[in-house]
Motif scaffolding. Structure first.
Motif, PDB file in Angstrom:
ATOM      1  N   LEU A 128      -3.585  -2.977   1.726  1.00  0.00           N
ATOM      2  CA  LEU A 128      -4.398  -3.390   2.878  1.00  0.00           C
ATOM      3  C   LEU A 128      -3.519  -3.654   4.106  1.00  0.00           C
ATOM      4  O   LEU A 128      -3.813  -3.194   5.209  1.00  0.00           O
ATOM      5  N   GLU A 134      -9.768  -9.653   7.659  1.00  0.00           N
ATOM      6  CA  GLU A 134      -9.811  -8.918   6.388  1.00  0.00           C
ATOM      7  C   GLU A 134      -8.543  -9.194   5.578  1.00  0.00           C
ATOM      8  O   GLU A 134      -8.591  -9.430   4.371  1.00  0.00           O
ATOM      9  N   GLN A 189      -7.984 -11.323   1.907  1.00  0.00           N
ATOM     10  CA  GLN A 189      -7.209 -10.817   0.767  1.00  0.00           C
ATOM     11  C   GLN A 189      -6.067 -11.778   0.414  1.00  0.00           C
ATOM     12  O   GLN A 189      -5.779 -12.005  -0.757  1.00  0.00           O
TER      13      GLN A 189
END
Ligand code: KIV
Ligand code: ZN
Length: 385
Positions: A271, A29, A33
Motif C-alpha cells: 500500500l 488509507e 492499514q
C-alpha cells in the motif's frame, strides 16, 4: 519482558522522501492499514507545514482509535497551537516537538547558545503539556551532540513535563556500537530518566539504521521509530518491517514484546509503495520480491527438502502467500519437476528429460523462465508425436 512501543513515521518523515506527496485520502488509507498493523503511535504529519497536512492529520486523529496519533512541531508556540487544533480529537493525542542539540546545529542553524537552547526546550515542553497528555521531545542530531550537554538538557526537559525523550541519529552518521553506548550513558546518567520512555530514531545514510535501532533497544530504548519500506528523508529511515521481523525471529537475543501483527507487513508495504510511488527494490529484506525466492539449484533442493535450510523467515509470517521458486540457469531437475507438477503436468521420465533439456536451453537465452515459458515448453512436448 520489556515492551517496546512502535512509532511509525511513514506519514511524516516518510513523506519527506524527495518526490513523495500524499493527499489526504491516501494518508488516511495508509493510517487505517498502520492501525491494522498494530503500531502504537503514528506520526500523521507536520500540521504547521501546510493546510493540506493540517487537514490530513485532523482527519486521521478523528478516525483512528486504536493507535495514539502524533504530529510534529518546531519549538514555537504557533506550531504547538496548530498541532493541538489538528490533534485534539485523537483518542490519545500527543505532540512531537524537536530542537537541535549538536554544536553545528545550534551555532549555524538555530543561532542560539546552548543555554538558550535549554531554556527554549523547557519553555516549549511546559507550554505543550498544558494541552497534550503526552509530549515527546526530540534532541535533533543527538548522535552528534555532546553527551554531558544531552544529560543536562534531558534532565530539565523531563522536569518540564516531557513523557518521551527521543535521541535521533538525524544524519545517519552513527554506528551500532556508538549509538547503543549513547543510550546506555543517558540511562545511567540522567537521574529522572525512569519517568519517561526513551526512543530511538535512525536514518539510513550509511545503511545502518536498522542495526542502530536494534542496538538502541538492547541498550535501554523502549520506543523505536521508523517507516514502512524504510522511506524517508535522503536515504530514508529505519525500516519498521525489518525491525519487527528481527525482534520476532531473534527472540533469543531480543527479549522484548510489541503489539505488531506481522502478517499485515506485506499488505502495508504494498500500500505504501503504491501510494508513494516508491518501488520496493527486489532484494529488499522482508518485503522485496526476491526475499523468499530461491534461484540456485542447491538452495532450491534444500528448500524443497526442508524450508528451514535456507529460509529464516516464513513467507506466511509477513503475509506473503507462498515461497517462490524462480527457475533459471542454476535450477536443478528436482525443482523443475516440482514446479511443473504444481502447474498440473505429470510427465513420463523420458518426456521429463526432454522438457528439462528444452528448459535448460532456454535458460542460456533468458535469465528468468516464467510460467508462460514453461507452459509453451510443456505443451510442445505433450503434443509432440
Ligand atoms: O531525524 C530527525 O531528527 C527527525 C526529528 C524531527 C525527530 O526526524
Ligand atoms: Zn528523522
Amino acid at each position: 519482558m520489556v515492551h517496546v512501543n512502535i512509532f511509525d513515521t511513514t506519514l511524516r518523515d516518510g513523506e519527506q522522501s524527495p518526490g513523495v506527496n500524499l493527499n489526504q485520502l491516501e494518508k488516511l488509507e495508509i493510517a487505517r492499514q498502520l492501525e491494522r498493523f498494530g503500531v502504537d503511535i503514528m506520526e500523521a504529519g507536520f500540521p504547521a507545514s501546510s493546510q493540506g497536512d493540517f487537514e490530513a492529520v485532523r482527519t486521521i486523529a478523528q478516525t483512528i482509535k486504536n493507535s495514539s496519533i502524533t504530529g510534529l512541531a518546531r519549538a514555537t508556540k504557533t506550531d504547538i497551537d496548530i498541532a493541538w487544533d489538528a490533534l485534539k480529537d485523537a483518542a490519545e493525542p500527543r505532540l512531537h516537538v524537536f530542537l537541535a542539540t549538536s554544536p553545528i546545529h545550534m551555532q549555524y542553524k538555530l543561532l542560539k547558545s546552548p543555554e538558550e537552547v535549554i531554556q527554549t526546550a523547557i519553555d516549549m515542553v511546559s507550554y505543550a503539556r498544558k494541552r497534550f497528555p503526552h509530549v515527546e521531545w526530540s534532541a535533533e542530531d543527538a548522535s552528534r551532540s555532546d553527551l554531558d550537554f544531552l544529560v543536562r538538557i534531558i534532565t530539565k526537559v523531563i522536569d518540564a513535563g516531557a513523557t518521551v525523550i527521543n535521541l535521533p541519529d538525524t544524519v545517519g552518521y552513527t554506528t551500532p556500537e556508538e549509538y547503543g553506548r549513547m543510550f546506555r550513558y543517558i540511562r545511567e546518567n540522567v537521574p529522572n530518566i525512569h519517568k519517561v520512555a526513551l526512543s530511538c530514531h535512525c536514518h539510513d545514510d550509511l545503511g545502518m539504521a536498522v542495526a542502530n535501532s536494534l542496538a538502541a533497544i538492547e541498550n535501554g530504548a523502549t520506543q523505536v521509530e521508523g517507516t514502512i519500506n524504510g522511506i524517508g528523508e535522503r536515504a530514508g529511515n529505519a525500516s519498521l518491517e525489518e525491525i519487527a521481523v528481527a525482534l520476532n525471529i531473534r527472540k533469543d537475543k531480543y527479549n522484548f514484546t510489541n503489539n505488531l501483527v506481522l502478517k499485515e507487513i506485506k499488505r502495508t508495504s504494498d500500500l505504501v509503495s503504491r501510494f508513494t510511488g516508491m518501488l520496493v527494490p527486489p532484494n529488499k529484506a522482508v518485503v522485496g520480491k526476491n526475499a523468499f525466492a530461491h534461484e540456485s539449484g542447491i538452495h532450491q533442493d534444500g528448500v524443497l527438502k526442508n524450508t528451514l535450510t535456507y529460509e529464516i523467515i516464513t513467507p506466511e509470517l509477513v503475509g506473503v502467500k507462498s515461497n517462490d521458486l524462480v527457475l533459471g540457469k542454476h535450477s536443478g531437475r528436482h525443482a523443475f519437476k516440482d514446479k511443473i507438477e504444481q502447474m498440473g503436468f505429470h510427465l513420463l521420465p523420458e518426456k521429463l528429460g526432454e522438457a528439462f533439456t528444452s528448459f535448460k536451453q532456454l535458460t542460456d537465452r533468458k535469465k528468468e523462465v516464467t510460467d508462460e515459458d514453461l507452459f509453451t515448453i510443456l505443451t510442445d512436448i505433450q503434443t509432440a508425436v
